[in-house]
Design a protein around this motif. Structure first.
Motif, PDB file in Angstrom:
ATOM      1  N   VAL A 132      47.191 -18.789 -12.026  1.00  0.00           N
ATOM      2  CA  VAL A 132      47.540 -19.829 -11.070  1.00  0.00           C
ATOM      3  C   VAL A 132      48.963 -20.333 -11.301  1.00  0.00           C
ATOM      4  O   VAL A 132      49.713 -20.570 -10.354  1.00  0.00           O
ATOM      5  CB  VAL A 132      46.526 -20.991 -11.145  1.00  0.00           C
ATOM      6  N   THR A 133      49.331 -20.496 -12.551  1.00  0.00           N
ATOM      7  CA  THR A 133      50.687 -20.979 -12.832  1.00  0.00           C
ATOM      8  C   THR A 133      51.694 -19.843 -12.977  1.00  0.00           C
ATOM      9  O   THR A 133      52.909 -20.089 -12.877  1.00  0.00           O
ATOM     10  CB  THR A 133      50.685 -21.809 -14.128  1.00  0.00           C
ATOM     11  N   ASP A 134      51.241 -18.616 -13.205  1.00  0.00           N
ATOM     12  CA  ASP A 134      52.160 -17.496 -13.440  1.00  0.00           C
ATOM     13  C   ASP A 134      52.574 -16.794 -12.148  1.00  0.00           C
ATOM     14  O   ASP A 134      53.732 -16.393 -11.989  1.00  0.00           O
ATOM     15  CB  ASP A 134      51.512 -16.475 -14.380  1.00  0.00           C
ATOM     16  N   ILE A 135      51.638 -16.612 -11.224  1.00  0.00           N
ATOM     17  CA  ILE A 135      51.932 -15.854 -10.007  1.00  0.00           C
ATOM     18  C   ILE A 135      53.051 -16.486  -9.184  1.00  0.00           C
ATOM     19  O   ILE A 135      53.909 -15.769  -8.663  1.00  0.00           O
ATOM     20  CB  ILE A 135      50.647 -15.675  -9.175  1.00  0.00           C
ATOM     21  N   PRO A 136      53.108 -17.828  -9.030  1.00  0.00           N
ATOM     22  CA  PRO A 136      54.221 -18.391  -8.249  1.00  0.00           C
ATOM     23  C   PRO A 136      55.594 -18.045  -8.792  1.00  0.00           C
ATOM     24  O   PRO A 136      56.540 -17.885  -8.015  1.00  0.00           O
ATOM     25  CB  PRO A 136      53.952 -19.911  -8.336  1.00  0.00           C
ATOM     26  N   HIS A 137      55.739 -17.890 -10.105  1.00  0.00           N
ATOM     27  CA  HIS A 137      57.030 -17.492 -10.656  1.00  0.00           C
ATOM     28  C   HIS A 137      57.397 -16.069 -10.215  1.00  0.00           C
ATOM     29  O   HIS A 137      58.567 -15.772  -9.959  1.00  0.00           O
ATOM     30  CB  HIS A 137      56.990 -17.574 -12.180  1.00  0.00           C
ATOM     31  N   ILE A 138      56.403 -15.208 -10.123  1.00  0.00           N
ATOM     32  CA  ILE A 138      56.653 -13.841  -9.652  1.00  0.00           C
ATOM     33  C   ILE A 138      57.054 -13.858  -8.182  1.00  0.00           C
ATOM     34  O   ILE A 138      57.948 -13.123  -7.755  1.00  0.00           O
ATOM     35  CB  ILE A 138      55.401 -12.975  -9.878  1.00  0.00           C
ATOM     36  N   VAL A 139      56.385 -14.717  -7.403  1.00  0.00           N
ATOM     37  CA  VAL A 139      56.724 -14.813  -5.979  1.00  0.00           C
ATOM     38  C   VAL A 139      58.168 -15.263  -5.813  1.00  0.00           C
ATOM     39  O   VAL A 139      58.928 -14.714  -5.002  1.00  0.00           O
ATOM     40  CB  VAL A 139      55.760 -15.792  -5.286  1.00  0.00           C
ATOM     41  N   LEU A 140      58.589 -16.244  -6.591  1.00  0.00           N
ATOM     42  CA  LEU A 140      59.955 -16.752  -6.505  1.00  0.00           C
ATOM     43  C   LEU A 140      60.988 -15.734  -6.960  1.00  0.00           C
ATOM     44  O   LEU A 140      62.140 -15.776  -6.541  1.00  0.00           O
ATOM     45  CB  LEU A 140      60.084 -18.032  -7.337  1.00  0.00           C
ATOM     46  N   SER A 141      60.592 -14.818  -7.828  1.00  0.00           N
ATOM     47  CA  SER A 141      61.544 -13.825  -8.337  1.00  0.00           C
ATOM     48  C   SER A 141      61.930 -12.800  -7.278  1.00  0.00           C
ATOM     49  O   SER A 141      62.891 -12.060  -7.461  1.00  0.00           O
ATOM     50  CB  SER A 141      60.947 -13.109  -9.554  1.00  0.00           C
ATOM     51  N   GLY A 142      61.180 -12.721  -6.187  1.00  0.00           N
ATOM     52  CA  GLY A 142      61.500 -11.795  -5.112  1.00  0.00           C
ATOM     53  C   GLY A 142      60.978 -10.389  -5.330  1.00  0.00           C
ATOM     54  O   GLY A 142      61.330  -9.484  -4.567  1.00  0.00           O
ATOM     55  N   ARG A 143      60.163 -10.168  -6.337  1.00  0.00           N
ATOM     56  CA  ARG A 143      59.647  -8.815  -6.593  1.00  0.00           C
ATOM     57  C   ARG A 143      58.680  -8.412  -5.493  1.00  0.00           C
ATOM     58  O   ARG A 143      57.840  -9.193  -5.054  1.00  0.00           O
ATOM     59  CB  ARG A 143      58.960  -8.776  -7.953  1.00  0.00           C
ATOM     60  N   THR A 148      60.038   4.277  -2.280  1.00  0.00           N
ATOM     61  CA  THR A 148      59.952   3.788  -3.664  1.00  0.00           C
ATOM     62  C   THR A 148      60.877   2.601  -3.897  1.00  0.00           C
ATOM     63  O   THR A 148      60.532   1.681  -4.643  1.00  0.00           O
ATOM     64  CB  THR A 148      60.288   4.917  -4.645  1.00  0.00           C
ATOM     65  N   SER A 149      62.034   2.607  -3.258  1.00  0.00           N
ATOM     66  CA  SER A 149      62.942   1.471  -3.402  1.00  0.00           C
ATOM     67  C   SER A 149      62.341   0.222  -2.784  1.00  0.00           C
ATOM     68  O   SER A 149      62.509  -0.893  -3.286  1.00  0.00           O
ATOM     69  CB  SER A 149      64.291   1.781  -2.751  1.00  0.00           C
ATOM     70  N   LEU A 150      61.648   0.404  -1.684  1.00  0.00           N
ATOM     71  CA  LEU A 150      61.034  -0.731  -1.009  1.00  0.00           C
ATOM     72  C   LEU A 150      59.998  -1.409  -1.898  1.00  0.00           C
ATOM     73  O   LEU A 150      59.936  -2.636  -1.981  1.00  0.00           O
ATOM     74  CB  LEU A 150      60.381  -0.254   0.299  1.00  0.00           C
ATOM     75  N   LEU A 151      59.192  -0.603  -2.601  1.00  0.00           N
ATOM     76  CA  LEU A 151      58.123  -1.150  -3.441  1.00  0.00           C
ATOM     77  C   LEU A 151      58.558  -1.391  -4.882  1.00  0.00           C
ATOM     78  O   LEU A 151      57.820  -1.975  -5.672  1.00  0.00           O
ATOM     79  CB  LEU A 151      56.904  -0.227  -3.436  1.00  0.00           C
ATOM     80  N   GLY A 152      59.747  -0.897  -5.246  1.00  0.00           N
ATOM     81  CA  GLY A 152      60.228  -1.137  -6.600  1.00  0.00           C
ATOM     82  C   GLY A 152      59.475  -0.359  -7.647  1.00  0.00           C
ATOM     83  O   GLY A 152      59.389  -0.795  -8.802  1.00  0.00           O
ATOM     84  N   CYS A 153      58.901   0.761  -7.309  1.00  0.00           N
ATOM     85  CA  CYS A 153      58.195   1.594  -8.294  1.00  0.00           C
ATOM     86  C   CYS A 153      58.172   3.022  -7.780  1.00  0.00           C
ATOM     87  O   CYS A 153      58.437   3.298  -6.611  1.00  0.00           O
ATOM     88  CB  CYS A 153      56.778   1.090  -8.533  1.00  0.00           C
ATOM     89  N   SER A 154      57.852   3.956  -8.645  1.00  0.00           N
ATOM     90  CA  SER A 154      57.800   5.366  -8.287  1.00  0.00           C
ATOM     91  C   SER A 154      56.802   6.057  -9.193  1.00  0.00           C
ATOM     92  O   SER A 154      56.129   5.424 -10.012  1.00  0.00           O
ATOM     93  CB  SER A 154      59.194   6.002  -8.427  1.00  0.00           C
ATOM     94  N   GLY A 155      56.748   7.406  -9.056  1.00  0.00           N
ATOM     95  CA  GLY A 155      55.896   8.184  -9.930  1.00  0.00           C
ATOM     96  C   GLY A 155      54.425   7.827  -9.785  1.00  0.00           C
ATOM     97  O   GLY A 155      53.905   7.632  -8.681  1.00  0.00           O
ATOM     98  N   ASP A 156      53.756   7.744 -10.938  1.00  0.00           N
ATOM     99  CA  ASP A 156      52.309   7.493 -10.927  1.00  0.00           C
ATOM    100  C   ASP A 156      51.981   6.143 -10.316  1.00  0.00           C
ATOM    101  O   ASP A 156      50.938   5.975  -9.661  1.00  0.00           O
ATOM    102  CB  ASP A 156      51.758   7.571 -12.348  1.00  0.00           C
ATOM    103  N   ASP A 157      52.825   5.124 -10.535  1.00  0.00           N
ATOM    104  CA  ASP A 157      52.559   3.804  -9.969  1.00  0.00           C
ATOM    105  C   ASP A 157      52.539   3.861  -8.448  1.00  0.00           C
ATOM    106  O   ASP A 157      51.662   3.310  -7.787  1.00  0.00           O
ATOM    107  CB  ASP A 157      53.601   2.801 -10.435  1.00  0.00           C
ATOM    108  N   PHE A 158      53.532   4.552  -7.884  1.00  0.00           N
ATOM    109  CA  PHE A 158      53.574   4.658  -6.425  1.00  0.00           C
ATOM    110  C   PHE A 158      52.416   5.511  -5.916  1.00  0.00           C
ATOM    111  O   PHE A 158      51.822   5.201  -4.878  1.00  0.00           O
ATOM    112  CB  PHE A 158      54.915   5.261  -5.992  1.00  0.00           C
TER     113      PHE A 158
END
Length: 988
Positions: free
Chosen positions: A704-715, A787-797
């Motif tokens: 609850v307190t961690d996810i908003p920081h990720i949202v603000l980071s623009g990831r 991959t650039s759009l999602l910020g990941c590639s390979g197995d993650d993508f």
């Protein structure tokens, strides 16, 4: 005890200092046998001592909850009212302080004694004159005798604490107040004794002895002195006129005030009473009532059935719940013993209670007092253990009770620590005094009594020590003083008085500064609260007039005003209406508290309506009806974000006009979600997380307190935390896809990229250059843009695509052709090896020859088996690379299946890309649906119906498809695979 004729019952009623208890003792001793029930263990001890002095120790028995002194043949019994042995017949029975029958906790016991405790010759009921009416109704045969007070009681008005006359008792109603007042008096008047109900009888006796011997001239006490303690008190001053009765804080009744004030003046010496410490003076009507002892009569007393059914637990519970037949009686609220019974009935103890004796023993165990004041469940666990041992092995296990007693056997610590240990040891003293509960009851009675005595002595020492420092002196000097200097409050919230640090103030909560000495911090709290009370009032005024910009709701669910925490949110009646819990001390009360609560409530409503404005508009949109209105309300319930598959049927039924209305409300129909794009911004998502968490697990849960920081980071995507509820990611605007969480709008952009790629077939003619990622058979290849759009590639993508329902076809790429140079020893060796190999190479299945595993084994095993290590390293081909083509889930993917095939209508629709996840049914394989407004395409051209070829076309393609066994792979002529194929052809 039995009922006897009316002339044997006498009610001796009157105010304090009328000699009622003295009269009862004299009447009891005038009979050959007798019993007296008293309201306090301390008073029982006092009467026992007096009776022993008159008739000798062998003739007297003392029975209380924690103490049992019974000689071989006692003639007189002194007991607390609860511990009176009702199965013993004596000539005279006396019950003292019968007005206690109105008490919620103990009243039913006194009522039972009024109704049933009878002597063979004489019965005496002693108490306040307010009980006359109740006695006449319940015991109509009783003779009521009014006794006048020996001395006069007069009102002396208000005086400061420092100016109270000698031989005064200062009365307060909390340990905090008692300690603060005692310290002030000790500093300015030489010392004070302390008497509280929470103290052990031995400690109280020692403190009373200090006062009675003249070592100190002042007694600071709670209302414990109102119950029969005979002290040489000349004046009683009330430092407070409210008390917490175990259920609520309430003003004292005139009768209760009279019971305490009446302790002033002994025998023929007149007494006075008044107020002090800032307590408002008594009004004239109350003063007259106290001076004349004229109080409202008691009309109703507490009652509980005492004719209990021990046939079963249910029978016992039913008998306890019987209602009284007389209107003078009212059924007592559920007491501690009933709570324990309910607890035991639900656990293993209930299974052991079978039969009359077992249920009776269960009830006796339930009557173990909760001296510690712990929770009903914790107390129930103790009772359960005791009862289980008694039923299973016939006695409480010695090693278990030894462990409990050993924990209490420590006389070190401060006042609170010692008081808590005394409360705990009283429980085991009570158990040790039960018949046949322990294997060696005599040992444990002596052991527990010795520990309690040593703890009581240590507590008495702590109470009489000097432990006041300069800071305490300053506080006590300014206690309730109207002329005191205002405290200084620094920017860091430090509260200083005349240069001394008192504590810190954050919002409306005051924290007392720690003291390195032996001073009990609770003793300072009352004085410190009086110092900060004006500042609390000013802060409440300022907050009530503060603009919205000064308030902030943090991700931990706490409301901050000017950076200081003042309240926190809790679950409310609805998702958008949480409750506000004030984080404030008792100093913030009355109108100030209401102002602060009203202002915070107004701000919170404005904050929710502003930040979630688009969402709130969906609750009841005026121009929507039917399915569209229901869809809008579902979006409202889900805080502006709804998985499309959850409302797929409703969306299909919407026509374009209705969809247009929904779009005007800001709703977007995506491939995977129906959502409000503006509500995906960080501020709405953070608020949505808080509101959702309050209803589902609380704001303290992980994420609850961690996810908003990720949202603000623009990831745009990140790896999910397995300890975080996946629903929290969705509320925050992310979809959990595989091992990552992908932002909803980014996922829709990915669908927009993929949709046109799977709508065309790269194997068919195409005007111009094929777009990046195009593949044959209506598939697509992963591009850098994706991959650039999602910020990941390979197995993650790949895990993201798989979770969305896409399936991959992996085929080995042909190695790059080798450009021949000059003939070398290595090439000659390879050529010789290939010529020598036919006899040792076995035929290989054609399909397997094209696969990765067989290809690698063929090269490694059949091409250069005899080459030297250095030569092998030089000629070994590079690891094969694979061509990965992704297709919508549910299709069969190979070259022939897609070659020459027309794509079906709808294969470009984005929703079908969801495919089949582990927890969802398999998609029909027709490809993902398009998002709203997407043009249907066929091979890059609009229209063409459903895009399905006719039967003839399908049959022609089927006829052209070569049989599986005739299909042969095509290799580069210069590759080792070609050489291997040539060898195989020669061998055939």
């Amino acid at each position: 005890m039995s009922f006897f004729p009316s002339q044997s019952v006498k009610a001796i009623l009157g105010p304090t200092n009328t000699g009622k208890t003295y009269y009862a003792i004299e009447r009891m001793l005038a009979h050959p046998t007798g019993m007296i029930g008293l309201p306090l263990r301390l008073l029982a001890r006092e009467v026992y001592t007096r009776v022993v002095e008159r008739v000798g120790e062998q003739a007297v028995a003392l029975v209380t909850g924690e103490e049992r002194i019974v000689s071989a043949k006692p003639r007189y019994w002194v007991a607390t009212v609860e511990a009176m042995p009702m199965d013993i017949h004596v000539d005279c029975v006396a019950v003292d302080e019968i007005q206690t029958a109105i008490d919620f906790d103990r009243g039913h016991v006194f009522t039972d004694r009024i109704l049933k405790a009878r002597g063979l010759q004489e019965t005496l009921l002693l108490g306040s004159a307010t009980m006359a009416g109740v006695v006449r109704k319940l015991v109509p045969q009783a003779e009521i005798i009014d006794r006048p007070r020996f001395s006069q009681l007069t009102y002396a008005g208000s005086k400061k604490l420092s100016r109270q006359p000698a031989r005064s008792a200062i009365v307060a109603f909390s340990a905090r107040q008692v300690y603060a007042i005692a310290e002030l008096i000790r500093r300015e008047r030489g010392g004070a004794a302390v008497v509280m109900g929470a103290l052990s009888p031995r400690t109280r006796n020692a403190q009373v002895e200090l006062y009675q011997n003249g070592d100190v001239d002042f007694l600071v006490a709670t209302d414990a002195i109102g119950m029969g303690l005979n002290l040489d008190i000349h004046h009683v001053a009330f430092a407070d006129d409210t008390k917490f009765d175990g259920h609520q804080s309430r003003p004292l009744t005139p009768s209760e005030l009279g019971q305490i004030a009446g302790r002033a003046g002994r025998h023929r010496h007149n007494g006075t009473f008044g107020v002090t410490g800032g307590t408002e003076g008594f009004d004239e009507e109350l003063v007259v009532a106290l001076e004349t002892h004229d109080f409202e009569p008691v009309k109703v007393v507490q009652w509980r059935n005492s004719n209990l059914n021990f046939g079963s637990i249910e029978g016992l519970r039913h008998s306890l719940e019987l209602a009284p037949q007389d209107r003078t009686l009212t059924r007592v609220p559920i007491a501690t013993d009933q709570q324990a019974l309910e607890f035991l009935a639900r656990n293993e103890a209930g299974a052991l209670a079978r039969g009359h004796d077992a249920v009776k023993l269960l009830w006796e165990c339930c009557q173990i007092p909760d001296y510690q004041g712990i929770s009903p469940a914790a107390h129930g666990e103790i009772v359960t253990r005791i009862y289980s041992d008694l039923r299973r092995i016939g006695a409480v296990k010695a090693d278990w009770i030894a462990e409990q007693v050993r924990f209490c056997d420590n006389a070190e610590g401060d006042i609170d620590t010692l008081s808590n240990r005394i409360k705990q040891i009283r429980t085991w003293t009570f158990v040790a005094n039960r018949k046949n509960w322990l294997e060696d009851p005599t040992y444990w009675r002596e052991k527990t009594r010795d520990i309690e005595d040593r703890l009581s002595d240590a507590l008495h020492e702590r109470l009489t020590q000097r432990f006041v420092d300069r800071r305490t002196s300053v506080l006590l000097r300014h206690l309730k003083d109207k002329r005191m200097v205002s405290p200084e409050i620094t920017e860091r919230g430090e509260v200083r008085l005349e240069g001394h640090l008192i504590g810190t103030l954050e919002g409306f909560r005051f924290t007392l500064a720690r003291n390195d000495g032996e001073m009990d911090a609770k003793g300072l709290r009352g004085a410190a609260d009086s110092v900060v009370a004006p500042e609390i009032h000013h802060r409440a005024e300022r907050l009530a007039g503060s603009p919205n910009e000064e308030f902030v709701l943090a991700t931990d669910g706490r409301l901050r005003w000017r950076g200081e925490i003042v309240a926190e949110l809790a679950e409310g009646d609805s998702l958008y209406r949480p409750r506000i819990i004030m984080l404030a001390d008792e100093t913030l009360t009355g109108p100030d508290l209401e102002k602060v609560q009203d202002r915070l409530s107004l701000w919170l409503r404005h904050h929710i309506n502003t930040v979630l404005e688009q969402v709130m508009a969906l609750e009841a949109p005026a121009d929507l009806e039917g399915t569209a209105r229901g869809l809008a309300y579902q979006l409202f319930e889900h805080i502006g974000l709804l998985p499309r598959n959850a409302v797929a049927d409703e969306v299909k039924g919407l026509d374009q006009d209705v969809r247009g209305k929904l779009r005007k409300l800001g709703i977007k129909f995506g491939a995977y979600h129906i959502y409000l794009p503006l509500s995906l911004k960080p501020a709405p998502r953070e608020l949505a997380l808080i509101l959702y968490a309050l209803k589902h697990g609380g704001v303290r849960q992980p994420g609850v307190t961690d996810i908003p920081h990720i949202v603000l980071s623009g990831r745009t995507s990140f790896v999910v935390d397995p300890e975080v509820d996946t629903r929290l990611y969705e509320i925050a605007g992310f979809k959990v896809a595989g091992s990552r969480a992908v932002r909803v709008d980014i996922l829709e952009r990915l669908a927009d990229i993929i949709r046109p790629l799977i709508a065309l077939d790269a194997s068919r003619p195409y005007a111009g250059d094929l777009p990046a990622g195009a593949a044959e058979g209506n598939g697509f290849r992963v591009t850098v843009e994706m991959t650039s759009l999602l910020g990941c590639s390979g197995d993650d993508f790949a895990s993201i695509l798989s979770s969305l329902g896409y399936r991959v076809r992996r085929t080995p790429k042909a190695p790059a052709p080798v450009v021949p140079a000059e003939a070398s020893e290595e090439s000659e060796a390879l050529e010789q090896s290939l010529e020598a190999a036919p006899a040792s190479v076995e035929p290989v299945d054609e399909a397997a020859a094209a696969s990765e595993t067989v290809g690698e084994s063929a090269v490694s095993e059949g091409v250069v088996p005899d080459a030297a290590p250095a030569e092998a390293a030089a000629t070994e081909p590079a690891e094969p690379e694979f061509d990965e083509v992704w297709f919508p889930g549910g299709r069969r993917h190979n070259d022939n299946n897609h070659r020459g095939r027309q794509p079906r209508r709808g294969e470009g629709d984005a929703e079908g890309q969801q495919g089949r996840r582990n927890d969802r049914p398999r998609h029909n394989g027709k490809g993902p649906r398009r998002g709203d407004g997407e043009e249907r395409t066929h091979g890059g051209k609009p229209g063409h119906g459903k895009g399905r070829p006719d039967k003839a076309d399908r049959g022609e393609r089927h006829d052209r498809r070569p049989p599986r066994e005739e299909r042969k792979p095509v290799f580069d002529p210069d590759s080792p695979f070609a050489a291997l194929a040539a060898l195989r052809g020669k061998s055939e």
